[in-house]
Design a protein around this motif. Structure first.
Motif, PDB file in Angstrom:
ATOM      1  N   MET A   1       0.856  -1.168   0.000  1.00 33.51           N
ATOM      2  CA  MET A   1       0.000   0.000   0.000  1.00 33.51           C
ATOM      3  C   MET A   1       0.904   1.235   0.000  1.00 33.51           C
ATOM      4  O   MET A   1       1.782   1.361   0.832  1.00 33.51           O
ATOM      5  CB  MET A   1      -0.903  -0.018   1.239  1.00 33.51           C
ATOM      6  N   THR A   2       0.661   2.142  -0.936  1.00 37.01           N
ATOM      7  CA  THR A   2       1.500   3.333  -1.045  1.00 37.01           C
ATOM      8  C   THR A   2       1.088   4.369  -0.001  1.00 37.01           C
ATOM      9  O   THR A   2       0.016   4.281   0.610  1.00 37.01           O
ATOM     10  CB  THR A   2       1.371   3.963  -2.442  1.00 37.01           C
ATOM     11  N   SER A   3       1.953   5.363   0.159  1.00 32.05           N
ATOM     12  CA  SER A   3       1.632   6.419   1.132  1.00 32.05           C
ATOM     13  C   SER A   3       0.417   7.228   0.678  1.00 32.05           C
ATOM     14  O   SER A   3      -0.359   7.709   1.497  1.00 32.05           O
ATOM     15  CB  SER A   3       2.840   7.337   1.343  1.00 32.05           C
ATOM     16  N   GLY A   4       0.225   7.364  -0.642  1.00 28.46           N
ATOM     17  CA  GLY A   4      -0.954   8.063  -1.148  1.00 28.46           C
ATOM     18  C   GLY A   4      -2.237   7.329  -0.813  1.00 28.46           C
ATOM     19  O   GLY A   4      -3.241   7.931  -0.437  1.00 28.46           O
ATOM     20  N   GLU A   5      -2.201   6.015  -0.948  1.00 28.75           N
ATOM     21  CA  GLU A   5      -3.364   5.204  -0.609  1.00 28.75           C
ATOM     22  C   GLU A   5      -3.657   5.255   0.882  1.00 28.75           C
ATOM     23  O   GLU A   5      -4.806   5.376   1.303  1.00 28.75           O
ATOM     24  CB  GLU A   5      -3.134   3.759  -1.046  1.00 28.75           C
ATOM     25  N   LYS A   6      -2.605   5.175   1.682  1.00 28.62           N
ATOM     26  CA  LYS A   6      -2.787   5.258   3.139  1.00 28.62           C
ATOM     27  C   LYS A   6      -3.359   6.616   3.539  1.00 28.62           C
ATOM     28  O   LYS A   6      -4.244   6.697   4.386  1.00 28.62           O
ATOM     29  CB  LYS A   6      -1.457   5.030   3.852  1.00 28.62           C
ATOM     30  N   GLY A   7      -2.855   7.663   2.912  1.00 29.14           N
ATOM     31  CA  GLY A   7      -3.351   9.012   3.218  1.00 29.14           C
ATOM     32  C   GLY A   7      -4.811   9.176   2.850  1.00 29.14           C
ATOM     33  O   GLY A   7      -5.599   9.743   3.606  1.00 29.14           O
ATOM     34  N   LEU A   8      -5.186   8.654   1.679  1.00 29.43           N
ATOM     35  CA  LEU A   8      -6.578   8.726   1.236  1.00 29.43           C
ATOM     36  C   LEU A   8      -7.486   7.981   2.203  1.00 29.43           C
ATOM     37  O   LEU A   8      -8.535   8.484   2.611  1.00 29.43           O
ATOM     38  CB  LEU A   8      -6.722   8.161  -0.175  1.00 29.43           C
ATOM     39  N   LEU A   9      -7.074   6.780   2.582  1.00 32.13           N
ATOM     40  CA  LEU A   9      -7.868   5.990   3.526  1.00 32.13           C
ATOM     41  C   LEU A   9      -8.005   6.690   4.866  1.00 32.13           C
ATOM     42  O   LEU A   9      -9.078   6.713   5.463  1.00 32.13           O
ATOM     43  CB  LEU A   9      -7.230   4.617   3.736  1.00 32.13           C
ATOM     44  N   LEU A  10      -6.922   7.253   5.328  1.00 32.20           N
ATOM     45  CA  LEU A  10      -6.950   7.941   6.623  1.00 32.20           C
ATOM     46  C   LEU A  10      -7.889   9.146   6.591  1.00 32.20           C
ATOM     47  O   LEU A  10      -8.655   9.359   7.529  1.00 32.20           O
ATOM     48  CB  LEU A  10      -5.537   8.370   7.029  1.00 32.20           C
ATOM     49  N   ILE A  11      -7.863   9.889   5.515  1.00 30.20           N
ATOM     50  CA  ILE A  11      -8.735  11.067   5.394  1.00 30.20           C
ATOM     51  C   ILE A  11     -10.208  10.644   5.344  1.00 30.20           C
ATOM     52  O   ILE A  11     -11.044  11.180   6.074  1.00 30.20           O
ATOM     53  CB  ILE A  11      -8.362  11.903   4.156  1.00 30.20           C
ATOM     54  N   ILE A  12     -10.519   9.669   4.499  1.00 31.29           N
ATOM     55  CA  ILE A  12     -11.912   9.216   4.374  1.00 31.29           C
ATOM     56  C   ILE A  12     -12.415   8.653   5.694  1.00 31.29           C
ATOM     57  O   ILE A  12     -13.507   8.981   6.161  1.00 31.29           O
ATOM     58  CB  ILE A  12     -12.049   8.174   3.245  1.00 31.29           C
ATOM     59  N   PHE A  13     -11.605   7.813   6.330  1.00 27.88           N
ATOM     60  CA  PHE A  13     -12.000   7.207   7.599  1.00 27.88           C
ATOM     61  C   PHE A  13     -12.156   8.266   8.687  1.00 27.88           C
ATOM     62  O   PHE A  13     -13.121   8.241   9.458  1.00 27.88           O
ATOM     63  CB  PHE A  13     -10.961   6.155   8.018  1.00 27.88           C
ATOM     64  N   SER A  14     -11.227   9.224   8.754  1.00 27.70           N
ATOM     65  CA  SER A  14     -11.289  10.279   9.777  1.00 27.70           C
ATOM     66  C   SER A  14     -12.526  11.145   9.624  1.00 27.70           C
ATOM     67  O   SER A  14     -13.162  11.510  10.616  1.00 27.70           O
ATOM     68  CB  SER A  14     -10.030  11.156   9.717  1.00 27.70           C
ATOM     69  N   VAL A  15     -12.866  11.487   8.398  1.00 23.32           N
ATOM     70  CA  VAL A  15     -14.085  12.265   8.154  1.00 23.32           C
ATOM     71  C   VAL A  15     -15.305  11.473   8.621  1.00 23.32           C
ATOM     72  O   VAL A  15     -16.210  12.016   9.260  1.00 23.32           O
ATOM     73  CB  VAL A  15     -14.205  12.670   6.664  1.00 23.32           C
ATOM     74  N   GLY A  16     -15.325  10.173   8.331  1.00 15.50           N
ATOM     75  CA  GLY A  16     -16.433   9.327   8.769  1.00 15.50           C
ATOM     76  C   GLY A  16     -16.562   9.279  10.277  1.00 15.50           C
ATOM     77  O   GLY A  16     -17.657   9.403  10.826  1.00 15.50           O
ATOM     78  N   VAL A  17     -15.437   9.108  10.964  1.00 15.30           N
ATOM     79  CA  VAL A  17     -15.457   9.063  12.434  1.00 15.30           C
ATOM     80  C   VAL A  17     -15.910  10.412  12.996  1.00 15.30           C
ATOM     81  O   VAL A  17     -16.710  10.459  13.943  1.00 15.30           O
ATOM     82  CB  VAL A  17     -14.069   8.666  12.989  1.00 15.30           C
ATOM     83  N   LEU A  18     -15.423  11.511  12.417  1.00 18.01           N
ATOM     84  CA  LEU A  18     -15.829  12.838  12.882  1.00 18.01           C
ATOM     85  C   LEU A  18     -17.335  13.046  12.702  1.00 18.01           C
ATOM     86  O   LEU A  18     -18.016  13.533  13.615  1.00 18.01           O
ATOM     87  CB  LEU A  18     -15.048  13.920  12.137  1.00 18.01           C
ATOM     88  N   LEU A  19     -17.868  12.657  11.549  1.00 14.81           N
ATOM     89  CA  LEU A  19     -19.310  12.794  11.313  1.00 14.81           C
ATOM     90  C   LEU A  19     -20.115  11.928  12.277  1.00 14.81           C
ATOM     91  O   LEU A  19     -21.155  12.361  12.788  1.00 14.81           O
ATOM     92  CB  LEU A  19     -19.648  12.444   9.865  1.00 14.81           C
ATOM     93  N   LEU A  20     -19.639  10.714  12.554  1.00 16.37           N
ATOM     94  CA  LEU A  20     -20.328   9.860  13.519  1.00 16.37           C
ATOM     95  C   LEU A  20     -20.285  10.462  14.919  1.00 16.37           C
ATOM     96  O   LEU A  20     -21.268  10.386  15.665  1.00 16.37           O
ATOM     97  CB  LEU A  20     -19.722   8.456  13.532  1.00 16.37           C
TER      98      LEU A  20
END
Length: 162
Positions: A1-20
């Motif tokens: 997994m590249t750093s770009g993929e990890k960054g994308l996943l982290l951003i999407i997941f973090s936004v989801g957790v914040l909204l929850l």
């Protein structure tokens, strides 16, 4: 997994957790309000036009016998209420600003924001899990793989025959 993929996943997941988290807070405050609130009958006496929507103005009598007017904070187009319609008003008599914090007893009015935030947060977390699954199964997201990106830029398509 590249750093770009990890960054994308982290951003999407973090936004989801914040909204929850925000949705959970909204649920908690609304649930507390509904538990403490008194329900009284009100009547729509007017519709306030604002930003292309109609917001109902509802008159009701509080626990002290004073006539109060509820100014709805949310509007709809077309109007959800009509002048003369009877509605239930909820207010917390222990709140010193109860006449400003009253709400119309309706599912969208009470729970709309909570439902929206929880649903959107769930979608973001689902998307991050789906992306993680795709990365594990297919070895990455094609856009982030340099070889595939270069092939796409040169040919305009990817040839991934199985």
């Amino acid at each position: 997994m590249t750093s770009g993929e990890k960054g994308l996943l982290l951003i999407i997941f973090s936004v989801g957790v914040l909204l929850l988290a925000i949705g959970s807070y909204c649920y908690s405050t609304t649930h507390t309000f509904v538990e403490k609130a008194i329900s009284v009958d009100g009547i729509v006496v007017g519709l306030q036009k604002k930003d292309g929507t109609s917001r109902p103005l509802v008159e009701y009598s509080d626990h002290n016998g004073f006539t109060r007017t509820h100014y709805s904070k949310t509007g709809t187009n077309p109007p959800a209420y009509f002048v003369g319609e009877k509605v239930k008003i909820l207010y917390d008599p222990d709140d010193s600003q109860y006449h400003l914090n009253s709400r119309i007893d309706s599912t969208p009015g009470l729970w709309g924001l909570t439902i929206f935030l929880l649903a959107l947060g769930s979608v973001f977390i689902f998307v991050s899990a789906l992306v993680c699954y795709i990365i594990q199964i297919h070895g990455g997201i094609w856009f982030f793989r340099k070889k595939d990106r270069l092939e796409f830029e040169e040919n305009g398509s990817l040839d991934h025959t199985i």
